[in-house]
Write a protein that holds these residues in place. Structure first.
Motif, PDB file in Angstrom:
ATOM      1  N   UNK A  61      23.217 -55.092  17.754  1.00 49.11           N
ATOM      2  CA  UNK A  61      22.339 -54.613  16.677  1.00 49.11           C
ATOM      3  C   UNK A  61      21.797 -55.767  15.860  1.00 49.11           C
ATOM      4  N   UNK A  62      20.619 -55.557  15.265  1.00 50.56           N
ATOM      5  CA  UNK A  62      20.090 -56.483  14.269  1.00 50.56           C
ATOM      6  C   UNK A  62      20.589 -55.996  12.917  1.00 50.56           C
ATOM      7  N   UNK A  63      21.472 -56.751  12.295  1.00 51.20           N
ATOM      8  CA  UNK A  63      22.081 -56.302  11.057  1.00 51.20           C
ATOM      9  C   UNK A  63      21.210 -56.711   9.882  1.00 51.20           C
ATOM     10  N   UNK A  64      21.501 -56.091   8.749  1.00 53.81           N
ATOM     11  CA  UNK A  64      20.812 -56.466   7.534  1.00 53.81           C
ATOM     12  C   UNK A  64      19.651 -55.559   7.184  1.00 53.81           C
ATOM     13  N   UNK A  65      19.373 -54.570   8.041  1.00 56.62           N
ATOM     14  CA  UNK A  65      18.301 -53.644   7.710  1.00 56.62           C
ATOM     15  C   UNK A  65      18.712 -52.771   6.531  1.00 56.62           C
ATOM     16  N   UNK A  66      17.711 -52.161   5.883  1.00 54.33           N
ATOM     17  CA  UNK A  66      18.025 -51.326   4.731  1.00 54.33           C
ATOM     18  C   UNK A  66      18.814 -50.095   5.167  1.00 54.33           C
ATOM     19  N   UNK A  67      19.525 -49.506   4.196  1.00 53.17           N
ATOM     20  CA  UNK A  67      20.366 -48.360   4.485  1.00 53.17           C
ATOM     21  C   UNK A  67      19.522 -47.178   4.940  1.00 53.17           C
ATOM     22  N   UNK A  68      19.988 -46.499   5.958  1.00 53.32           N
ATOM     23  CA  UNK A  68      19.324 -45.313   6.481  1.00 53.32           C
ATOM     24  C   UNK A  68      20.291 -44.145   6.352  1.00 53.32           C
ATOM     25  N   UNK A  69      19.792 -43.014   5.872  1.00 51.65           N
ATOM     26  CA  UNK A  69      20.637 -41.838   5.743  1.00 51.65           C
ATOM     27  C   UNK A  69      21.097 -41.622   4.315  1.00 51.65           C
ATOM     28  N   UNK A  70      22.028 -40.697   4.141  1.00 50.70           N
ATOM     29  CA  UNK A  70      22.498 -40.296   2.819  1.00 50.70           C
ATOM     30  C   UNK A  70      23.212 -41.447   2.132  1.00 50.70           C
ATOM     31  N   UNK A  71      22.977 -41.575   0.836  1.00 49.55           N
ATOM     32  CA  UNK A  71      23.626 -42.607   0.023  1.00 49.55           C
ATOM     33  C   UNK A  71      24.554 -41.922  -0.982  1.00 49.55           C
ATOM     34  N   UNK A  72      25.808 -42.326  -0.985  1.00 50.42           N
ATOM     35  CA  UNK A  72      26.806 -41.736  -1.877  1.00 50.42           C
ATOM     36  C   UNK A  72      26.696 -42.413  -3.241  1.00 50.42           C
ATOM     37  N   UNK A  73      26.337 -41.647  -4.265  1.00 50.06           N
ATOM     38  CA  UNK A  73      26.146 -42.190  -5.604  1.00 50.06           C
ATOM     39  C   UNK A  73      27.459 -42.353  -6.360  1.00 50.06           C
ATOM     40  N   UNK A  74      28.377 -41.402  -6.189  1.00 51.03           N
ATOM     41  CA  UNK A  74      29.646 -41.416  -6.942  1.00 51.03           C
ATOM     42  C   UNK A  74      30.811 -41.321  -5.979  1.00 51.03           C
ATOM     43  N   UNK A  75      31.113 -42.383  -5.272  1.00 47.97           N
ATOM     44  CA  UNK A  75      32.206 -42.315  -4.296  1.00 47.97           C
ATOM     45  C   UNK A  75      33.567 -42.216  -4.994  1.00 47.97           C
ATOM     46  N   UNK A  76      34.509 -41.637  -4.287  1.00 47.64           N
ATOM     47  CA  UNK A  76      35.886 -41.622  -4.758  1.00 47.64           C
ATOM     48  C   UNK A  76      36.753 -42.482  -3.862  1.00 47.64           C
ATOM     49  N   UNK A  77      37.729 -43.151  -4.450  1.00 50.60           N
ATOM     50  CA  UNK A  77      38.589 -44.062  -3.695  1.00 50.60           C
ATOM     51  C   UNK A  77      40.056 -43.760  -3.999  1.00 50.60           C
ATOM     52  N   UNK A  78      40.876 -43.798  -2.950  1.00 48.98           N
ATOM     53  CA  UNK A  78      42.306 -43.588  -3.136  1.00 48.98           C
ATOM     54  C   UNK A  78      43.000 -44.844  -3.656  1.00 48.98           C
TER      55      UNK A  78
END
Length: 537
Positions: free
Chosen positions: A33-50
């Motif tokens: 893959x060519x990395x570094x492209x902009x994010x594609x798809x749903x973006x999580x605004x308020x993630x939760x972390x354990x």
């Protein structure tokens, strides 16, 4: 599989992976893959972390007069697959302030941490004032990172009175503690320069100070392997603290990928029965390069493209100093003489032999011609001094260092001398020992003028405690009169640079096998502006 002789013939100094090896790699490379492209798809605004997603800390790097790179990587479980992150795009808020309490925020924004780049964040802040210290932090969901400290470089036309920085290399996690960083964090520095071997690729070994995660019997190979190895090293509290306190300028050597590799040639390719398939080797290199980018405070210009990552660049500090950051691994030709110590024979003096590759060599010369800095610094990996390792009439030189490309090395020093490049200084790592070398066009001719000074720094931990008084050092110094200092303990080098003088303090840490090792200045050397050569301070 290509035969080793075919591999050596295929790779020359054209500055990249050869066409023949691209054809050999075939579909495997096409699938990268060519990395570094902009994010594609749903973006999580308020993630939760354990757990704390900022377990790997924060960092900054490549300071410019009006900006700097801010870095972090989300990893609530740093040694788990994907750092414990789900394959989702996550919003990360960043803030930069004038004060450590983060009350006076001068810049802020949102970045997106993508799974394609290991949920790393590289923010290039612009519009800042030159020659100023700033503070920064990140937020993701309800989690807040530690507050980092960074600075911008002086304006290009400014004439700073002083630059203080340290340089280091070779931090083998298993062979010693990172005590040198514990002491470095207390220094008053503007910058840290790392010259390679940030990680080591070897499998975990028993009866060491600490043990590598990852494969038990083989070196790391996959992207997940490299990511986890970086995460393990990044988890060291002393290393995290130095990243948090100072901006870094980084380059790699070999162990970020594979020991003693040369461009797209494995060290195993000297023998047909152990030769590595070139397609697999390039895929592995792509994984190693991507993991390196993900874990370093590098700009977008360094985003890898498959098995390529452009790392050479200029980092300036006003008119006081210009750092030309080099890459002597990705473009080099195969080590001559089977990568065994030898005289500077026809193979070592082959005009096609190169550590830089043609494109990087041309870039370096153009950068030195453009420079109006008082001090012109080559931040690079392997020793440039032509050190004779044999006693008596015999002569033996390391073929993995610049003697392995002696024609290019002699030509570069001749070019520097002919163009009268002001105050050239070479910074070197790699060999787990301290050296101070006065460089000539050809170091075998001590009657000729000194052109530059090379400061070689020892390892942070590689090699364990090392030796204060190595055997045969008197013979080594007698064989090589341009060598002014040699020591094989651990530590780092701290430099204070002014318009009139460069001073290098060799900071020795004699104990890295157990906590609490002290630090001492083993030796100090100075170079006077306009007078090449180091003098004991």
């Amino acid at each position: 599989m290509l035969h080793p002789a075919d591999l050596r013939a295929a790779v020359r100094s054209e500055g990249g992976v050869s066409r023949r090896l691209f054809l050999a790699a075939g579909a495997a490379l096409a699938a990268l893959p060519v990395v570094g492209a902009r994010a594609v798809g749903r973006v999580i605004q308020r993630p939760g972390f354990a757990a704390d997603p900022f377990s790997l800390g924060v960092a900054s790097g490549d300071p410019a007069p009006t900006g700097v790179v801010l870095w972090t990587r989300l990893a609530p479980e740093p040694l788990a697959p994907a750092g414990g992150m789900r394959p989702e795009n996550v919003v990360v808020r960043w803030e930069l302030a004038d004060d450590e309490a983060m009350k006076s925020v001068v810049a802020s924004g949102d970045a997106v941490a993508t799974p394609q780049l290991g949920h790393s964040v590289h923010v290039e802040v612009e519009g800042l004032r030159p020659d100023r210290w700033y503070f920064y932090r990140f937020r993701a969901g309800d989690a807040t990172s530690p507050v980092g400290r960074t600075r911008t470089a002086p304006a290009p036309t400014a004439s700073p009175e002083r630059l203080r920085f340290a340089f280091a290399s070779c931090q083998h996690f298993e062979q010693g503690l990172f005590t040198a960083y514990q002491h470095m964090a207390k220094d008053d520095l503007d910058l840290v320069v790392h010259l390679g071997d940030y990680i080591y690729e070897y499998p975990g070994a028993e009866k060491r100070v600490r043990k590598h995660v990852g494969p038990e019997k083989t070196k790391i190979v996959t992207l997940e392997d490299y990511r986890n190895r970086h995460a393990q090293y990044r988890g060291d509290e002393h290393l995290k603290e130095v990243h948090r306190r100072f901006p870094w300028v980084v380059t790699w050597d070999d162990h970020e990928f594979d020991n003693n590799y040369a461009n797209d040639i494995s060290e195993k390719n000297e023998k047909a029965e152990t030769a590595v398939d070139p397609a697999a080797f390039l895929v592995q290199r792509a994984a190693a390069y991507q993991a390196y980018y993900e874990n370093m405070p590098l700009r977008r210009t360094c985003v890898p493209r498959g098995p390529h990552l452009t790392l050479y660049r200029t980092v300036g500090f006003g008119r006081l100093a210009a750092f030309q950051v080099l890459d002597t691994r990705q473009y080099r030709t195969d080590q001559p003489n089977g990568d065994r110590a030898a005289d500077l024979n026809d193979a070592a003096l082959d005009p096609h032999g190169s550590l830089l590759g043609a494109r990087q060599a041309d870039w370096l010369k153009a950068a030195l011609l453009r420079s109006d800095a008082t001090w012109n610094v080559l931040a690079q990996q392997v020793m440039m001094g032509l050190v004779d390792l044999a006693a008596g009439a015999d002569r033996k030189y390391s073929m993995d260092q610049w003697p392995g490309a002696a024609h290019e090395r002699i030509g570069l020093m001749r070019w520097v001398a002919d163009r009268r490049v002001p105050n050239p200084v070479v910074l070197t790592g790699d060999i787990h020992s301290n050296w101070v070398n006065d460089l000539r066009v050809d170091d075998r001719r001590p009657e000729t003028p000194v052109v530059a000074t090379e400061f070689v720094g020892t390892s942070i931990s590689s090699g364990g405690n090392g030796v204060a008084e190595p055997k045969g050092v008197d013979v080594l110094l007698r064989e090589n009169p341009f060598v002014k200092y040699h020591n094989r303990q651990r530590g780092y080098v701290r430099c204070a640079v002014t318009p009139k003088e460069w001073k290098a303090d060799y900071q020795i840490v004699p104990e890295v096998l157990k906590p609490g090792g002290p630090v001492q200045t083993g030796a100090s050397f100075a170079v006077e502006a306009g007078r090449p050569g180091a003098q004991r301070a």
